[in-house]
Write a protein that holds these residues in place. Sequence first.
Motif, short mmCIF file in Angstrom:
data_model
loop_
_atom_site.label_atom_id
_atom_site.label_comp_id
_atom_site.label_asym_id
_atom_site.label_seq_id
_atom_site.Cartn_x
_atom_site.Cartn_y
_atom_site.Cartn_z
N GLN A 1 0.79 -1.23 0.06
CA GLN A 1 -0.05 -0.05 -0.09
C GLN A 1 0.87 1.23 0.16
O GLN A 1 1.79 1.23 0.55
N HIS A 3 0.65 5.57 0.31
CA HIS A 3 -0.01 6.64 0.82
C HIS A 3 0.56 7.88 0.32
O HIS A 3 1.94 7.99 0.76
N TYR A 116 -1.95 4.92 -6.98
CA TYR A 116 -2.64 5.41 -5.89
C TYR A 116 -2.61 6.66 -5.94
O TYR A 116 -1.80 7.49 -6.83
#
Length: 127
Positions: A1, A3, A116
């Motif tokens: 992931q 961010h 993302y």
Amino acid sequence: QVHVVESGGSLVQAGGSLRLSCAASGRTFSDYAMGWFRQAPGKGREFVAAINRVGGITYYADSAKGRFTISRDNAKNTLFLQMNSLKPEDTAVYYCAAKTRVPEGSIWHQSSSYDYWGQGTQVTVSS
């Protein structure tokens, strides 16, 4: 992931400058190709600029050429967009985006290519 968080948006007069930042976390920053996009009210998301993983290759939309500069500091996990000679038509929410699992020399200008996205930062240019 991964961010990413944008900052630096503001209200500025036409002809002025702003520097946007995008802080990334979650994985090794130099693993991502990065891009800046923007979305004006009532319009679709528009490509602004892109940069490869190590920062040596950049690509700009025609509207950004000669006025905007994309750069990155991999040691600080941060992407930048220096915007000069701002115009009212530059008014938009600006987003940074990250694309993972890419070759070192690649850059990407299509929003659908990115994995993302941040929440955006508002840039308003008054005439």
